[in-house]
Design a protein around this motif. Structure first.
Motif, PDB file in Angstrom:
ATOM      1  N   MET A 152     -51.599   7.813  42.538  1.00 48.02           N
ATOM      2  CA  MET A 152     -51.732   6.431  42.966  1.00 48.02           C
ATOM      3  C   MET A 152     -52.224   5.596  41.774  1.00 48.02           C
ATOM      4  SD  MET A 152     -54.092   4.727  45.887  1.00 48.02           S
ATOM      5  CE  MET A 152     -53.091   4.698  47.327  1.00 48.02           C
ATOM      6  N   ARG A 153     -51.716   4.397  41.680  1.00 50.56           N
ATOM      7  CA  ARG A 153     -52.071   3.517  40.577  1.00 50.56           C
ATOM      8  C   ARG A 153     -53.376   2.785  40.846  1.00 50.56           C
ATOM      9  NH1 ARG A 153     -46.968  -0.097  39.277  1.00 50.56           N
ATOM     10  NH2 ARG A 153     -47.674  -0.036  37.129  1.00 50.56           N
ATOM     11  N   LYS A 154     -54.031   2.481  39.758  1.00 50.70           N
ATOM     12  CA  LYS A 154     -55.246   1.689  39.822  1.00 50.70           C
ATOM     13  C   LYS A 154     -54.852   0.230  40.054  1.00 50.70           C
ATOM     14  CE  LYS A 154     -57.662   1.049  36.060  1.00 50.70           C
ATOM     15  NZ  LYS A 154     -58.474   1.243  34.850  1.00 50.70           N
ATOM     16  N   PRO A 155     -55.605  -0.523  40.851  1.00 51.46           N
ATOM     17  CA  PRO A 155     -55.269  -1.944  41.067  1.00 51.46           C
ATOM     18  C   PRO A 155     -55.303  -2.718  39.752  1.00 51.46           C
ATOM     19  CG  PRO A 155     -56.989  -1.242  42.584  1.00 51.46           C
ATOM     20  CD  PRO A 155     -56.771  -0.121  41.619  1.00 51.46           C
ATOM     21  N   SER A 156     -54.381  -3.662  39.611  1.00 51.33           N
ATOM     22  CA  SER A 156     -54.312  -4.471  38.397  1.00 51.33           C
ATOM     23  C   SER A 156     -55.470  -5.463  38.341  1.00 51.33           C
ATOM     24  CB  SER A 156     -52.989  -5.229  38.338  1.00 51.33           C
ATOM     25  OG  SER A 156     -52.949  -6.214  39.355  1.00 51.33           O
ATOM     26  N   LYS A 157     -55.700  -6.025  37.152  1.00 49.98           N
ATOM     27  CA  LYS A 157     -56.747  -7.024  36.996  1.00 49.98           C
ATOM     28  C   LYS A 157     -56.473  -8.234  37.868  1.00 49.98           C
ATOM     29  CE  LYS A 157     -58.171  -5.895  32.312  1.00 49.98           C
ATOM     30  NZ  LYS A 157     -58.318  -6.389  30.934  1.00 49.98           N
ATOM     31  N   ARG A 158     -55.197  -8.614  37.987  1.00 46.39           N
ATOM     32  CA  ARG A 158     -54.816  -9.758  38.811  1.00 46.39           C
ATOM     33  C   ARG A 158     -55.165  -9.512  40.278  1.00 46.39           C
ATOM     34  NH1 ARG A 158     -48.819 -11.991  38.524  1.00 46.39           N
ATOM     35  NH2 ARG A 158     -49.662 -13.915  37.699  1.00 46.39           N
ATOM     36  N   THR A 159     -54.867  -8.318  40.755  1.00 46.23           N
ATOM     37  CA  THR A 159     -55.170  -7.976  42.147  1.00 46.23           C
ATOM     38  C   THR A 159     -56.675  -7.976  42.400  1.00 46.23           C
ATOM     39  OG1 THR A 159     -53.167  -6.632  42.298  1.00 46.23           O
ATOM     40  CG2 THR A 159     -54.876  -6.220  43.938  1.00 46.23           C
ATOM     41  N   LEU A 160     -57.422  -7.406  41.474  1.00 47.09           N
ATOM     42  CA  LEU A 160     -58.880  -7.376  41.625  1.00 47.09           C
ATOM     43  C   LEU A 160     -59.462  -8.788  41.612  1.00 47.09           C
ATOM     44  CD1 LEU A 160     -59.752  -4.335  39.336  1.00 47.09           C
ATOM     45  CD2 LEU A 160     -59.728  -4.404  41.836  1.00 47.09           C
ATOM     46  N   ARG A 161     -58.957  -9.649  40.728  1.00 45.71           N
ATOM     47  CA  ARG A 161     -59.451 -11.028  40.677  1.00 45.71           C
ATOM     48  C   ARG A 161     -59.116 -11.759  41.968  1.00 45.71           C
ATOM     49  NH1 ARG A 161     -61.437 -15.416  38.281  1.00 45.71           N
ATOM     50  NH2 ARG A 161     -60.229 -17.321  38.121  1.00 45.71           N
ATOM     51  N   ARG A 162     -57.880 -11.572  42.484  1.00 40.36           N
ATOM     52  CA  ARG A 162     -57.480 -12.234  43.728  1.00 40.36           C
ATOM     53  C   ARG A 162     -58.387 -11.805  44.880  1.00 40.36           C
ATOM     54  NH1 ARG A 162     -52.029 -10.628  46.123  1.00 40.36           N
ATOM     55  NH2 ARG A 162     -51.629 -10.436  43.912  1.00 40.36           N
ATOM     56  N   GLU A 163     -58.695 -10.529  44.952  1.00 40.41           N
ATOM     57  CA  GLU A 163     -59.576 -10.042  46.017  1.00 40.41           C
ATOM     58  C   GLU A 163     -60.978 -10.630  45.887  1.00 40.41           C
ATOM     59  OE1 GLU A 163     -59.353  -5.803  45.780  1.00 40.41           O
ATOM     60  OE2 GLU A 163     -57.342  -5.736  46.644  1.00 40.41           O
ATOM     61  N   THR A 164     -61.472 -10.726  44.661  1.00 42.40           N
ATOM     62  CA  THR A 164     -62.795 -11.306  44.430  1.00 42.40           C
ATOM     63  C   THR A 164     -62.820 -12.773  44.842  1.00 42.40           C
ATOM     64  OG1 THR A 164     -63.191  -9.791  42.592  1.00 42.40           O
ATOM     65  CG2 THR A 164     -64.552 -11.772  42.678  1.00 42.40           C
ATOM     66  N   ILE A 165     -61.789 -13.515  44.437  1.00 43.82           N
ATOM     67  CA  ILE A 165     -61.704 -14.934  44.778  1.00 43.82           C
ATOM     68  C   ILE A 165     -61.628 -15.105  46.289  1.00 43.82           C
ATOM     69  CG2 ILE A 165     -60.254 -17.004  44.607  1.00 43.82           C
ATOM     70  CD1 ILE A 165     -61.850 -16.318  42.048  1.00 43.82           C
ATOM     71  N   GLU A 166     -60.810 -14.290  46.961  1.00 46.51           N
ATOM     72  CA  GLU A 166     -60.669 -14.409  48.413  1.00 46.51           C
ATOM     73  C   GLU A 166     -61.987 -14.101  49.119  1.00 46.51           C
ATOM     74  OE1 GLU A 166     -57.307 -12.025  49.502  1.00 46.51           O
ATOM     75  OE2 GLU A 166     -55.883 -13.530  48.751  1.00 46.51           O
ATOM     76  N   GLN A 167     -62.736 -13.125  48.628  1.00 45.98           N
ATOM     77  CA  GLN A 167     -64.036 -12.819  49.227  1.00 45.98           C
ATOM     78  C   GLN A 167     -64.996 -13.990  49.077  1.00 45.98           C
ATOM     79  OE1 GLN A 167     -65.278  -9.211  47.343  1.00 45.98           O
ATOM     80  NE2 GLN A 167     -63.954  -7.925  48.612  1.00 45.98           N
ATOM     81  N   LYS A 168     -65.011 -14.590  47.880  1.00 43.57           N
ATOM     82  CA  LYS A 168     -65.894 -15.731  47.646  1.00 43.57           C
ATOM     83  C   LYS A 168     -65.469 -16.934  48.485  1.00 43.57           C
ATOM     84  CE  LYS A 168     -67.619 -14.652  43.049  1.00 43.57           C
ATOM     85  NZ  LYS A 168     -67.801 -15.166  41.670  1.00 43.57           N
ATOM     86  N   VAL A 169     -64.154 -17.155  48.607  1.00 41.22           N
ATOM     87  CA  VAL A 169     -63.662 -18.265  49.420  1.00 41.22           C
ATOM     88  C   VAL A 169     -64.107 -18.071  50.870  1.00 41.22           C
ATOM     89  CG1 VAL A 169     -61.572 -19.288  50.427  1.00 41.22           C
ATOM     90  CG2 VAL A 169     -61.711 -18.914  47.961  1.00 41.22           C
ATOM     91  N   MET A 170     -63.950 -16.857  51.387  1.00 38.88           N
ATOM     92  CA  MET A 170     -64.372 -16.588  52.770  1.00 38.88           C
ATOM     93  C   MET A 170     -65.872 -16.815  52.933  1.00 38.88           C
ATOM     94  SD  MET A 170     -62.086 -13.354  54.120  1.00 38.88           S
ATOM     95  CE  MET A 170     -62.818 -12.196  52.997  1.00 38.88           C
ATOM     96  N   TRP A 171     -66.663 -16.402  51.929  1.00 33.25           N
ATOM     97  CA  TRP A 171     -68.111 -16.572  52.026  1.00 33.25           C
ATOM     98  C   TRP A 171     -68.487 -18.051  52.011  1.00 33.25           C
ATOM     99  CZ3 TRP A 171     -72.263 -18.603  49.492  1.00 33.25           C
ATOM    100  CH2 TRP A 171     -73.510 -18.198  49.958  1.00 33.25           C
TER     101      TRP A 171
END
Length: 58
Positions: free
Chosen positions: A1-20
């Motif tokens: 299995m591949r490691k998540p890309s930097k773009r994917t990790l950043r998108r997830e971080t941004i979405e978590q902060k937006v939800m918060w």
């Protein structure tokens, strides 16, 4: 299995902060205010990125 890309990790971080930030505002704030909150939190981010994240989150 591949490691998540930097773009994917950043998108997830941004979405978590937006939800918060959105939840912290009793779901009243929209993208301009969330953008200001994210920038205040140290994120370098564009208005369109915030708007698209909010759109993905519904």
């Amino acid at each position: 299995m591949r490691k998540p890309s930097k773009r994917t990790l950043r998108r997830e971080t941004i979405e978590q902060k937006v939800m918060w930030f959105r939840g912290d505002s009793d779901e009243v704030y929209w993208s301009p205010r969330i953008l200001a909150d994210l920038r205040g939190d140290g994120e370098i981010i564009s208005r369109k990125t915030v708007a698209s994240a909010m759109k993905r989150l519904g």
